[in-house]
Design an enzyme around this catalytic site. Sequence first.
Site, PDB file in Angstrom:
ATOM      1  N   ASP A  15      -7.041   3.393  -7.485  1.00  0.00           N
ATOM      2  CA  ASP A  15      -8.297   3.471  -6.733  1.00  0.00           C
ATOM      3  C   ASP A  15      -8.935   4.839  -6.945  1.00  0.00           C
ATOM      4  O   ASP A  15      -8.677   5.791  -6.215  1.00  0.00           O
ATOM      5  CB  ASP A  15      -8.023   3.220  -5.244  1.00  0.00           C
ATOM      6  CG  ASP A  15      -9.307   3.224  -4.427  1.00  0.00           C
ATOM      7  OD1 ASP A  15     -10.382   3.529  -4.998  1.00  0.00           O
ATOM      8  OD2 ASP A  15      -9.242   2.918  -3.225  1.00  0.00           O
ATOM      9  N   GLU A  50     -11.446   0.181  -9.479  1.00  0.00           N
ATOM     10  CA  GLU A  50     -12.486  -0.044  -8.462  1.00  0.00           C
ATOM     11  C   GLU A  50     -13.716   0.798  -8.754  1.00  0.00           C
ATOM     12  O   GLU A  50     -13.616   1.983  -9.089  1.00  0.00           O
ATOM     13  CB  GLU A  50     -11.959   0.274  -7.055  1.00  0.00           C
ATOM     14  CG  GLU A  50     -13.049   0.085  -5.983  1.00  0.00           C
ATOM     15  CD  GLU A  50     -12.542   0.051  -4.541  1.00  0.00           C
ATOM     16  OE1 GLU A  50     -11.350  -0.226  -4.330  1.00  0.00           O
ATOM     17  OE2 GLU A  50     -13.358   0.303  -3.637  1.00  0.00           O
ATOM     18  N   HIS A 110     -12.009  -6.545  -1.878  1.00  0.00           N
ATOM     19  CA  HIS A 110     -11.190  -5.944  -0.816  1.00  0.00           C
ATOM     20  C   HIS A 110     -11.865  -6.218   0.527  1.00  0.00           C
ATOM     21  O   HIS A 110     -12.959  -6.772   0.584  1.00  0.00           O
ATOM     22  CB  HIS A 110     -11.079  -4.429  -1.043  1.00  0.00           C
ATOM     23  CG  HIS A 110     -10.093  -4.079  -2.113  1.00  0.00           C
ATOM     24  ND1 HIS A 110      -8.916  -3.423  -1.848  1.00  0.00           N
ATOM     25  CD2 HIS A 110     -10.094  -4.332  -3.440  1.00  0.00           C
ATOM     26  CE1 HIS A 110      -8.250  -3.273  -2.970  1.00  0.00           C
ATOM     27  NE2 HIS A 110      -8.942  -3.812  -3.958  1.00  0.00           N
ATOM     28  N   GLY A 111     -11.189  -5.793   1.604  1.00  0.00           N
ATOM     29  CA  GLY A 111     -11.819  -5.847   2.926  1.00  0.00           C
ATOM     30  C   GLY A 111     -12.321  -7.220   3.306  1.00  0.00           C
ATOM     31  O   GLY A 111     -13.393  -7.356   3.895  1.00  0.00           O
ATOM     32  N   HIS A 158     -12.925  -2.437   4.993  1.00  0.00           N
ATOM     33  CA  HIS A 158     -11.555  -2.553   5.494  1.00  0.00           C
ATOM     34  C   HIS A 158     -11.487  -2.570   7.025  1.00  0.00           C
ATOM     35  O   HIS A 158     -12.358  -2.015   7.683  1.00  0.00           O
ATOM     36  CB  HIS A 158     -10.709  -1.389   4.971  1.00  0.00           C
ATOM     37  CG  HIS A 158     -10.454  -1.457   3.507  1.00  0.00           C
ATOM     38  ND1 HIS A 158     -11.043  -0.626   2.596  1.00  0.00           N
ATOM     39  CD2 HIS A 158      -9.665  -2.303   2.780  1.00  0.00           C
ATOM     40  CE1 HIS A 158     -10.634  -0.942   1.375  1.00  0.00           C
ATOM     41  NE2 HIS A 158      -9.801  -1.943   1.457  1.00  0.00           N
ATOM     42  N   GLY A 159     -10.412  -3.176   7.530  1.00  0.00           N
ATOM     43  CA  GLY A 159     -10.120  -3.095   8.957  1.00  0.00           C
ATOM     44  C   GLY A 159     -10.714  -4.235   9.766  1.00  0.00           C
ATOM     45  O   GLY A 159     -11.254  -5.206   9.214  1.00  0.00           O
ATOM     46  N   ASP A 211      -1.331  -1.771  -3.915  1.00  0.00           N
ATOM     47  CA  ASP A 211      -2.687  -1.801  -3.357  1.00  0.00           C
ATOM     48  C   ASP A 211      -3.188  -0.362  -3.178  1.00  0.00           C
ATOM     49  O   ASP A 211      -2.492   0.476  -2.594  1.00  0.00           O
ATOM     50  CB  ASP A 211      -2.608  -2.528  -1.996  1.00  0.00           C
ATOM     51  CG  ASP A 211      -3.963  -2.802  -1.395  1.00  0.00           C
ATOM     52  OD1 ASP A 211      -4.935  -2.966  -2.152  1.00  0.00           O
ATOM     53  OD2 ASP A 211      -4.036  -2.884  -0.146  1.00  0.00           O
ATOM     54  N   HIS A 212      -4.377  -0.076  -3.672  1.00  0.00           N
ATOM     55  CA  HIS A 212      -4.993   1.253  -3.528  1.00  0.00           C
ATOM     56  C   HIS A 212      -4.081   2.391  -4.005  1.00  0.00           C
ATOM     57  O   HIS A 212      -3.847   3.370  -3.259  1.00  0.00           O
ATOM     58  CB  HIS A 212      -5.414   1.521  -2.067  1.00  0.00           C
ATOM     59  CG  HIS A 212      -6.531   0.644  -1.615  1.00  0.00           C
ATOM     60  ND1 HIS A 212      -7.838   0.855  -1.983  1.00  0.00           N
ATOM     61  CD2 HIS A 212      -6.535  -0.457  -0.838  1.00  0.00           C
ATOM     62  CE1 HIS A 212      -8.600  -0.082  -1.448  1.00  0.00           C
ATOM     63  NE2 HIS A 212      -7.841  -0.902  -0.751  1.00  0.00           N
ATOM     64  N   SER A 244       0.843  -1.201   0.000  1.00  0.00           N
ATOM     65  CA  SER A 244       0.000   0.000   0.000  1.00  0.00           C
ATOM     66  C   SER A 244       0.882   1.257   0.000  1.00  0.00           C
ATOM     67  O   SER A 244       2.102   1.188   0.197  1.00  0.00           O
ATOM     68  CB  SER A 244      -0.885   0.011   1.252  1.00  0.00           C
ATOM     69  OG  SER A 244      -0.070   0.211   2.398  1.00  0.00           O
TER      70      SER A 244
HETATM   71  P1  13P Z   1      -8.876  -6.209   5.360  1.00  0.00           P
HETATM   72  O1  13P Z   1      -8.747  -4.973   6.187  1.00  0.00           O
HETATM   73  O2  13P Z   1     -10.231  -6.830   5.496  1.00  0.00           O
HETATM   74  O3  13P Z   1      -7.799  -7.200   5.625  1.00  0.00           O
HETATM   75  O4  13P Z   1      -8.758  -5.777   3.810  1.00  0.00           O
HETATM   76  C1  13P Z   1      -7.505  -5.592   3.210  1.00  0.00           C
HETATM   77  C2  13P Z   1      -7.607  -4.941   1.881  1.00  0.00           C
HETATM   78  O5  13P Z   1      -8.648  -4.808   1.273  1.00  0.00           O
HETATM   79  C3  13P Z   1      -6.357  -4.447   1.295  1.00  0.00           C
HETATM   80  O6  13P Z   1      -6.580  -3.745   0.114  1.00  0.00           O
HETATM   81  O1  G3H Z   2      -6.796  -1.784   2.316  1.00  0.00           O
HETATM   82  C1  G3H Z   2      -5.798  -1.384   2.877  1.00  0.00           C
HETATM   83  C2  G3H Z   2      -4.776  -2.296   3.409  1.00  0.00           C
HETATM   84  O2  G3H Z   2      -5.238  -2.984   4.526  1.00  0.00           O
HETATM   85  C3  G3H Z   2      -3.505  -1.554   3.656  1.00  0.00           C
HETATM   86  O3  G3H Z   2      -3.576  -0.813   4.808  1.00  0.00           O
HETATM   87  O4  G3H Z   2      -2.951   1.499   4.200  1.00  0.00           O
HETATM   88  O5  G3H Z   2      -2.678   0.650   6.545  1.00  0.00           O
HETATM   89  O6  G3H Z   2      -1.172  -0.150   4.709  1.00  0.00           O
HETATM   90  P1  G3H Z   2      -2.511   0.403   5.092  1.00  0.00           P
HETATM   91 ZN    ZN Z   3      -8.416  -2.685   0.041  1.00  0.00          ZN
END
Ligand code: 13P
Ligand code: G3H
Ligand code: ZN
Length: 320
Positions: free
Chosen positions: A105, A135, A222-223, A179-180, A83-84, A50
């Site tokens: 993203d 996305e 995602h998520g 997410h999270g 990622d993103h 990320s």
């Molecule tokens: P989680 O927070 O559910 O693990 O999702 C991670 C994610 O989507 C990274 O892009």
């Molecule tokens: O979707 C996001 C990922 O979980 C990455 O998280 O931005 O804290 O590295 P981060």
């Molecule tokens: Zn994500």
Amino acid sequence: MPLVTSTEMFKKAYDGGYAIGAFNVNNMEIVQGITEACQEEKAPVILQVSKGARAYANHNYLVKLVEAAVICCPDIPIVLHLDHGPDFDTCKACIDGGFTSVMIDGSSLSFEDNIEVTRKVVEYAHAHGVVVEGELGTLAGIEDEVSHAVGSYTRPEEVEEFVSKTGVDSLAIAIGTSHGAYKFKPEQCTVNEKGLLVPPPLRFDILKEVSRRLPGFPIVLHGSSSVPQDYVKMVNDNGGKMPNAIGVPEEQLREAAKLSVCKINIDSDLRLAMTGTIRKFFNEHPDKFDPREYLKPARANIKELVRHKLVDVLGCAGKA
Ligand code: 13P
Ligand code: G3H
Ligand code: ZN
């Protein structure tokens, strides 16, 4: 084998009714835990980085750690993915800097602006042999660098235009994941016979309608952490405070993997495994201070958690 793009992986995953795990990496122990499990289970894998990971560990360190994994795991295909990606310049830096896949993203932009920036990234990426994930729709939930207070489901009627105008290679959609570690509020959930909170089901109707409109096209979720309650308990039993941490049930992810979902993103579960293990270690050994002693069991637990995901959730073990 050298780093690969996800093109071949997604084709096989789509046809085979399974998904590739996309795991976020931020340091050596996380890279090792993930890739050792994948090597042993003969599973293809996407290692994703990320904006926050690049800020924390430095682009070059992360690329070199992933290149080391490629050497240590010669039997499996590995993708290095952004990622993103927040903008064109970040995507370009990763394309120029050794990544084989990037996500742009634009989900918080208007439909037109999302198309514009995504198309620009696709043009540059494809000219350099790199694939692109776009996305549509936004995920609820808060994650350091990825923050959307309220999510909105993907509108299936927009997907054909988005894919044809941008030329993306895969599409992340919003069907109720977020997410999270706090994906669902307790009041959104029902209580089952064991007294456990059960979150609202994913919107499989949206997923199926998207797939009907985009036959053969790889979809991304995602998520998708499931927030294992054993690790939440380990955190809470050892000085942490994570009340009402709830994730996506693994059975629903398994169902999605059998359909058009070819990439499933998992980060928070690995963070929980690492943090729970380290908290427990310090609680049991308050005198220890050698990082190798507490990072070793944390890495081992990440490895076993990833193995479980590959075998029981994603269905990609043995597919390398
Ligand atoms: P989680 O927070 O559910 O693990 O999702 C991670 C994610 O989507 C990274 O892009
Ligand atoms: O979707 C996001 C990922 O979980 C990455 O998280 O931005 O804290 O590295 P981060
Ligand atoms: Zn994500």
